[in-house]
Design a protein around this motif. Sequence first.
Motif, short mmCIF file in Angstrom:
data_model
loop_
_atom_site.label_atom_id
_atom_site.label_comp_id
_atom_site.label_asym_id
_atom_site.label_seq_id
_atom_site.Cartn_x
_atom_site.Cartn_y
_atom_site.Cartn_z
N ASP A 91 1.36 -1.33 0.31
CA ASP A 91 -0.10 -0.03 -0.21
C ASP A 91 0.79 1.44 0.02
N ARG A 92 1.96 1.22 0.27
CA ARG A 92 3.29 2.64 0.58
C ARG A 92 3.74 2.54 -1.16
N PHE A 93 4.09 1.07 -1.67
CA PHE A 93 5.11 1.54 -2.63
C PHE A 93 4.24 -0.09 -3.69
N PHE A 94 3.77 1.52 -5.27
CA PHE A 94 3.09 0.51 -5.71
C PHE A 94 3.02 1.23 -7.18
N PHE A 95 2.20 0.48 -8.62
CA PHE A 95 2.54 1.25 -9.80
C PHE A 95 0.79 0.87 -10.38
N ASP A 96 -0.07 2.10 -10.24
CA ASP A 96 -1.03 2.08 -10.24
C ASP A 96 -0.97 2.72 -11.84
N ASP A 97 -1.60 3.26 -12.37
CA ASP A 97 -2.43 4.56 -13.54
C ASP A 97 -1.21 5.67 -13.22
N HIS A 98 -1.68 6.08 -11.94
CA HIS A 98 -1.00 7.48 -11.43
C HIS A 98 0.66 7.47 -11.37
N SER A 99 0.72 6.92 -10.75
CA SER A 99 2.02 6.45 -10.51
C SER A 99 3.00 6.12 -11.48
N CYS A 100 2.35 5.67 -12.60
CA CYS A 100 3.26 5.47 -13.70
C CYS A 100 3.51 6.45 -14.36
N ARG A 101 2.00 7.33 -14.38
CA ARG A 101 2.11 8.85 -15.64
C ARG A 101 2.79 9.77 -14.78
N LEU A 102 3.31 9.40 -13.87
CA LEU A 102 3.43 10.18 -13.04
C LEU A 102 5.04 10.68 -13.07
N LEU A 103 5.39 9.19 -13.28
CA LEU A 103 6.71 8.81 -13.73
C LEU A 103 7.57 8.88 -15.08
N LEU A 104 5.97 8.75 -15.50
CA LEU A 104 6.70 8.63 -17.12
C LEU A 104 6.95 9.99 -17.53
N SER A 105 6.23 11.23 -16.85
CA SER A 105 6.60 12.20 -17.16
C SER A 105 7.42 13.41 -16.78
N ALA A 106 8.14 12.74 -15.54
CA ALA A 106 8.82 13.22 -14.60
C ALA A 106 10.31 13.05 -15.71
N ALA A 107 10.76 11.29 -15.47
CA ALA A 107 11.53 11.04 -16.53
C ALA A 107 12.01 11.53 -18.03
N LEU A 108 10.83 11.79 -18.62
CA LEU A 108 10.98 12.37 -19.44
C LEU A 108 11.13 14.21 -19.29
N LEU A 109 10.16 14.48 -18.42
CA LEU A 109 11.08 15.98 -18.20
C LEU A 109 12.23 16.27 -17.40
N HIS A 110 12.94 15.28 -17.16
CA HIS A 110 13.67 15.87 -16.06
C HIS A 110 15.09 16.58 -16.27
N ASP A 111 14.93 16.39 -17.30
CA ASP A 111 15.73 17.97 -17.78
C ASP A 111 15.89 19.38 -18.16
N ILE A 112 14.54 19.76 -17.93
CA ILE A 112 13.59 20.80 -18.70
C ILE A 112 14.51 22.08 -17.88
N GLY A 113 14.49 22.14 -16.70
CA GLY A 113 16.00 23.25 -16.41
C GLY A 113 16.96 23.26 -16.70
N HIS A 114 17.44 22.10 -17.40
CA HIS A 114 19.08 22.63 -18.03
C HIS A 114 19.08 23.87 -18.88
N TYR A 115 20.76 24.45 -19.00
CA TYR A 115 20.93 25.31 -19.80
C TYR A 115 22.23 25.26 -19.77
N PRO A 116 22.74 26.18 -21.06
CA PRO A 116 24.36 25.85 -21.53
C PRO A 116 25.08 25.19 -20.31
N HIS A 117 25.98 24.93 -20.34
CA HIS A 117 27.05 24.60 -19.25
C HIS A 117 26.83 24.82 -18.13
N ALA A 118 25.95 24.19 -18.11
CA ALA A 118 24.89 23.79 -16.70
C ALA A 118 25.73 23.12 -15.32
N HIS A 119 26.18 22.43 -15.59
CA HIS A 119 26.92 21.75 -15.08
C HIS A 119 28.53 22.26 -14.32
N VAL A 120 29.19 22.76 -15.34
CA VAL A 120 30.38 23.41 -15.37
C VAL A 120 30.14 24.54 -14.42
#
Length: 473
Positions: A91-120
């Motif tokens: 009940d604490r850690f499961f993969f239903d429709d909502h959690s899958c959509r959430l994880l997929l969208s976060a995976a796709l957008l995980h670098d949306i805040g990047h800018y040129p030479h950000a890690h540098v």
Amino acid sequence: MISDSFLFRSDGGFIRLPIWGHIPLNTPLKKILSHPTFLRLKGIRQLSFSQQVYPGATHTRFEHSIGVYHLMKLILQRIHTNPLAESLQNDRFFFDDHSCRLLLSAALLHDIGHYPHAHVLEEQAPVFRGKPVFTRHESLVDRFLFETSDHFPSIADTLHDEWKVDPHEVAALIRGESGNTYKKLISGTLDPDKMDYLMRDAHHCNIPYGNIDIERLIESFVPDPERCRFAITEKGIAPLESLLFAKYMMMRNVYWHHTSRTFSVMLRRFLQDNIDTCMITPHTLTELFYSNSDDRVLYDLEHLLPSEKNPAGSLLERIQQRKIYKRAIIRTPYLNGAKKPIDWMMAYATDHERRKEQEIALCTMIAKRHNIDLCGHEILIDPPSLKDIFDYDDLRELCVFPTKQEHLQSPGNHQKNYISFDEFGESVFRSDFILAFERYTKKFRIVCREDLTPLVRQHEEEIIGMLEAKGPT
């Protein structure tokens, strides 16, 4: 129940990427891929200055983000179709429709805040009044998720209307905020981000260090509800070892390559000088980088600054013309395998003011000894990175879920469902072994204009004495 439309169906059409081949598309995915805010990632290279060493390393955050989405999708498909993985959810850690959509969208957008030479610029950011000028790219997620473009709703609106997820929840997951159940699936030892960039970076650099049996690794994933992360079965040990070794080899040969690091040092000193002399305000500088691409930002910066009043302008000119400073002195902060580094070497990574003072002092000393004119930026300090490439705490927490009879019957494993990877006893790649890898790779360097190299080496012991005696406190 997991949504089949997100995990197993396609609305028609594919996008073809190196490494993973054909990736099926659906309407919600296509709406983000065609959004101007997401398309800006096409102008942001994955490896910053590495293309100066490996000319093929021009791949961008755009294709990397799609690759991470694809791997997250494969992981969730595996969790959904594996009876063992389904049985271990609670009940604490499961993969239903909502959690899958959430994880997929976060995976796709995980670098949306990047800018040129950000890690540098994040690693040792230029400072203004004691505070870093550039923020970490994760903290810019809201800026790019909620901004609107002409004739386009915000990405946040698309997430709400098409993906059926709360954009604030997606942003919190990307930022890794505490208390989020699924944050270790986005950033951790087994996250799809690492799996994609290691193989993608190695492919585009055309080096043989990034080969990982991703399919077998994903097949071994099972939920670990107690720690809110994935564990692996025995079949995942060998591909996990290949991932850890690939990361070390990429770190040693690509991510911390001396040429890339020297370009980074030159860029940071150039920006710091222009901030210190009020040639450019921190706000103007950040807006220039946050809204620009790798190929344009340095040229736009050049045109923004008055060259006739800018002594540090030669640094930018050298970066653009690939007239890189050369290594003159190299020292190892973890001497002879020591558990603790030499403090003064590491401290120069955070005391920006003292680092610049010492660079000027070194230039002054060489100029006087050899009767030459120097401006104070011709000799630069490249301290070791404070950031650890490996997440040791996360690796120590990783567990193996035994499934083979010999492990189930082992006295030490009796009645244990999850066993620490370090304690499982089937791999030499323990967290302390990985820590030793990284220690040996970190270097403290003095770099300088090529004609000054023999002069700096001539005074090596005196220079080290100066830096140690007046090191940051």
